[in-house]
Scaffold this motif. Structure first.
Motif, PDB file in Angstrom:
ATOM      1  N   ILE A  64     -29.049  23.891 -22.107  1.00  0.00           N
ATOM      2  CA  ILE A  64     -29.961  24.901 -22.598  1.00  0.00           C
ATOM      3  C   ILE A  64     -29.330  25.359 -24.013  1.00  0.00           C
ATOM      4  N   MET A  65     -28.162  25.853 -23.798  1.00  0.00           N
ATOM      5  CA  MET A  65     -27.561  26.668 -25.013  1.00  0.00           C
ATOM      6  C   MET A  65     -27.080  25.510 -26.307  1.00  0.00           C
ATOM      7  N   GLN A  66     -26.859  24.583 -25.929  1.00  0.00           N
ATOM      8  CA  GLN A  66     -26.750  23.332 -26.979  1.00  0.00           C
ATOM      9  C   GLN A  66     -28.205  23.072 -27.573  1.00  0.00           C
ATOM     10  N   SER A  67     -29.166  23.260 -26.924  1.00  0.00           N
ATOM     11  CA  SER A  67     -30.512  23.349 -27.309  1.00  0.00           C
ATOM     12  C   SER A  67     -30.807  24.293 -28.491  1.00  0.00           C
ATOM     13  N   ILE A  68     -30.297  25.411 -27.811  1.00  0.00           N
ATOM     14  CA  ILE A  68     -30.572  26.832 -28.739  1.00  0.00           C
ATOM     15  C   ILE A  68     -29.900  26.727 -30.060  1.00  0.00           C
ATOM     16  N   TYR A  69     -28.606  25.995 -29.853  1.00  0.00           N
ATOM     17  CA  TYR A  69     -27.623  26.011 -30.930  1.00  0.00           C
ATOM     18  C   TYR A  69     -28.387  25.062 -32.105  1.00  0.00           C
ATOM     19  N   GLU A  70     -28.823  23.989 -31.561  1.00  0.00           N
ATOM     20  CA  GLU A  70     -29.394  23.169 -32.340  1.00  0.00           C
ATOM     21  C   GLU A  70     -30.742  23.593 -33.150  1.00  0.00           C
ATOM     22  N   PHE A  71     -31.548  24.358 -32.283  1.00  0.00           N
ATOM     23  CA  PHE A  71     -32.580  24.863 -32.876  1.00  0.00           C
ATOM     24  C   PHE A  71     -32.085  26.175 -33.971  1.00  0.00           C
ATOM     25  N   TYR A  72     -31.222  26.915 -33.695  1.00  0.00           N
ATOM     26  CA  TYR A  72     -30.771  27.889 -34.619  1.00  0.00           C
ATOM     27  C   TYR A  72     -30.134  27.430 -35.557  1.00  0.00           C
ATOM     28  N   ASN A  73     -29.742  25.999 -35.750  1.00  0.00           N
ATOM     29  CA  ASN A  73     -29.149  25.443 -37.087  1.00  0.00           C
ATOM     30  C   ASN A  73     -30.204  24.558 -37.746  1.00  0.00           C
ATOM     31  N   SER A  74     -31.344  24.699 -37.124  1.00  0.00           N
ATOM     32  CA  SER A  74     -32.510  23.953 -37.805  1.00  0.00           C
ATOM     33  C   SER A  74     -33.302  24.602 -38.674  1.00  0.00           C
ATOM     34  N   ASP A  75     -34.536  24.116 -39.113  1.00  0.00           N
ATOM     35  CA  ASP A  75     -35.516  24.693 -40.083  1.00  0.00           C
ATOM     36  C   ASP A  75     -36.693  24.911 -39.248  1.00  0.00           C
ATOM     37  N   PHE A  76     -36.493  24.817 -37.774  1.00  0.00           N
ATOM     38  CA  PHE A  76     -37.776  25.071 -36.863  1.00  0.00           C
ATOM     39  C   PHE A  76     -38.250  26.426 -36.912  1.00  0.00           C
ATOM     40  N   GLU A  77     -39.441  26.952 -36.499  1.00  0.00           N
ATOM     41  CA  GLU A  77     -39.650  28.314 -36.540  1.00  0.00           C
ATOM     42  C   GLU A  77     -39.660  28.541 -34.909  1.00  0.00           C
ATOM     43  N   ILE A  78     -39.888  27.658 -33.901  1.00  0.00           N
ATOM     44  CA  ILE A  78     -40.055  28.018 -32.768  1.00  0.00           C
ATOM     45  C   ILE A  78     -39.367  26.729 -31.976  1.00  0.00           C
ATOM     46  N   MET A  79     -38.631  27.171 -30.909  1.00  0.00           N
ATOM     47  CA  MET A  79     -38.295  26.177 -29.763  1.00  0.00           C
ATOM     48  C   MET A  79     -39.091  26.338 -28.483  1.00  0.00           C
ATOM     49  N   LEU A  80     -39.556  25.206 -27.821  1.00  0.00           N
ATOM     50  CA  LEU A  80     -40.131  25.272 -26.625  1.00  0.00           C
ATOM     51  C   LEU A  80     -39.517  24.283 -25.847  1.00  0.00           C
ATOM     52  N   VAL A  81     -38.925  25.180 -24.563  1.00  0.00           N
ATOM     53  CA  VAL A  81     -38.136  24.460 -23.659  1.00  0.00           C
ATOM     54  C   VAL A  81     -38.942  24.396 -22.605  1.00  0.00           C
ATOM     55  N   ILE A  82     -39.370  23.218 -22.008  1.00  0.00           N
ATOM     56  CA  ILE A  82     -40.302  22.954 -20.988  1.00  0.00           C
ATOM     57  C   ILE A  82     -39.559  22.398 -19.710  1.00  0.00           C
ATOM     58  N   ASN A  83     -39.650  23.116 -18.711  1.00  0.00           N
ATOM     59  CA  ASN A  83     -39.048  22.331 -17.302  1.00  0.00           C
ATOM     60  C   ASN A  83     -40.040  21.384 -16.678  1.00  0.00           C
ATOM     61  N   PRO A  84     -39.537  19.981 -16.566  1.00  0.00           N
ATOM     62  CA  PRO A  84     -40.501  19.160 -15.947  1.00  0.00           C
ATOM     63  C   PRO A  84     -40.737  19.147 -14.644  1.00  0.00           C
ATOM     64  N   GLU A  85     -40.081  19.987 -13.984  1.00  0.00           N
ATOM     65  CA  GLU A  85     -40.438  20.136 -12.506  1.00  0.00           C
ATOM     66  C   GLU A  85     -40.990  21.434 -12.296  1.00  0.00           C
ATOM     67  N   LYS A  86     -42.381  21.389 -12.112  1.00  0.00           N
ATOM     68  CA  LYS A  86     -43.383  22.819 -11.987  1.00  0.00           C
ATOM     69  C   LYS A  86     -42.858  23.516 -10.937  1.00  0.00           C
ATOM     70  N   THR A  87     -42.245  23.015  -9.878  1.00  0.00           N
ATOM     71  CA  THR A  87     -42.049  23.826  -8.699  1.00  0.00           C
ATOM     72  C   THR A  87     -40.490  24.330  -8.551  1.00  0.00           C
ATOM     73  N   ALA A  88     -39.714  24.022  -9.728  1.00  0.00           N
ATOM     74  CA  ALA A  88     -38.284  24.358  -9.611  1.00  0.00           C
ATOM     75  C   ALA A  88     -37.851  25.496  -9.722  1.00  0.00           C
ATOM     76  N   ILE A  89     -38.833  26.396 -10.070  1.00  0.00           N
ATOM     77  CA  ILE A  89     -38.426  28.039 -10.229  1.00  0.00           C
ATOM     78  C   ILE A  89     -39.710  28.472 -10.223  1.00  0.00           C
ATOM     79  N   SER A  90     -39.839  29.794  -9.581  1.00  0.00           N
ATOM     80  CA  SER A  90     -41.113  30.662  -9.431  1.00  0.00           C
ATOM     81  C   SER A  90     -41.380  31.478 -10.847  1.00  0.00           C
ATOM     82  N   ALA A  91     -42.272  31.740 -10.850  1.00  0.00           N
ATOM     83  CA  ALA A  91     -42.612  33.038 -12.263  1.00  0.00           C
ATOM     84  C   ALA A  91     -41.630  34.054 -12.332  1.00  0.00           C
ATOM     85  N   PRO A  92     -41.634  34.978 -11.272  1.00  0.00           N
ATOM     86  CA  PRO A  92     -40.176  35.929 -11.117  1.00  0.00           C
ATOM     87  C   PRO A  92     -39.066  35.442 -11.659  1.00  0.00           C
TER      88      PRO A  92
END
Length: 173
Positions: A64-92
């Motif tokens: 995740i931090m590697q993706s954040i650094y990639e985003f930080y050094n890019s021209d993108f305005e937004i990065m959206l990280v999506i967890n492919p496993e819907k039940t891997a983690i609760s909302a809280p």
């Protein structure tokens, strides 16, 4: 990107176009996020499919931090990280994890916001963060402040509670 990643992104894009980008009376007939459509149409959203859980660490070499650094050094305005496993983690748990992430990325001038299919956060009963998958957006603080300030001149925040406004740093000091 494999087929399931494409399906996950397409599902998320449907949620964006069919909910997040549409005007709603709760927000003074502005979209839930008035800036998403512009960023999407300009191809300014970097989508990343990355699993995460309560055990996720944010050391410099983590995926995740590697993706954040990639985003930080890019021209993108937004990065959206999506967890492919819907039940891997609760909302809280997602919220707690993103608070931890924000402590790690604030020095970069970045801020993350979480979404989750079961998220309780709502404005006047409208659940704005119920995305199809757990995830989070990352954006530069320098871009967030002017756009959120521009909404102060509209009816966008009229149904927000004082606690919700304070959580988002409004009013500005």
């Amino acid at each position: 990107m494999n087929e399931s990643d494409t399906e996950i992104i397409e599902s998320t894009l449907r949620w964006m176009t069919e909910f997040v980008e549409l005007p709603h009376p709760v927000f003074g007939d502005l979209p839930v996020c008035p800036f998403t459509k512009t960023a999407r149409l300009a191809n300014q959203i970097l989508f990343k499919i990355k699993p995460f859980s309560t055990l996720t660490e944010f050391d410099r070499n983590s995926a995740i931090m590697q993706s954040i650094y990639e985003f930080y050094n890019s021209d993108f305005e937004i990065m959206l990280v999506i967890n492919p496993e819907k039940t891997a983690i609760s909302a809280p748990q997602t919220q707690a994890l993103i608070e931890k992430l924000n402590n790690n990325i604030s020095e970069l001038g970045l801020l993350a916001f979480h979404v989750h299919p079961d998220e309780d956060f709502n404005i006047d009963g409208l659940h704005t963060r119920r995305a199809p998958y757990p995830g989070f957006t990352v954006q530069a603080n320098s871009q967030l402040k002017p756009v959120s300030d521009s909404l102060l001149k509209t009816e966008y925040y009229r149904n927000w509670t004082a606690q919700q406004l304070k959580y988002f740093g409004i009013p500005r000091n």
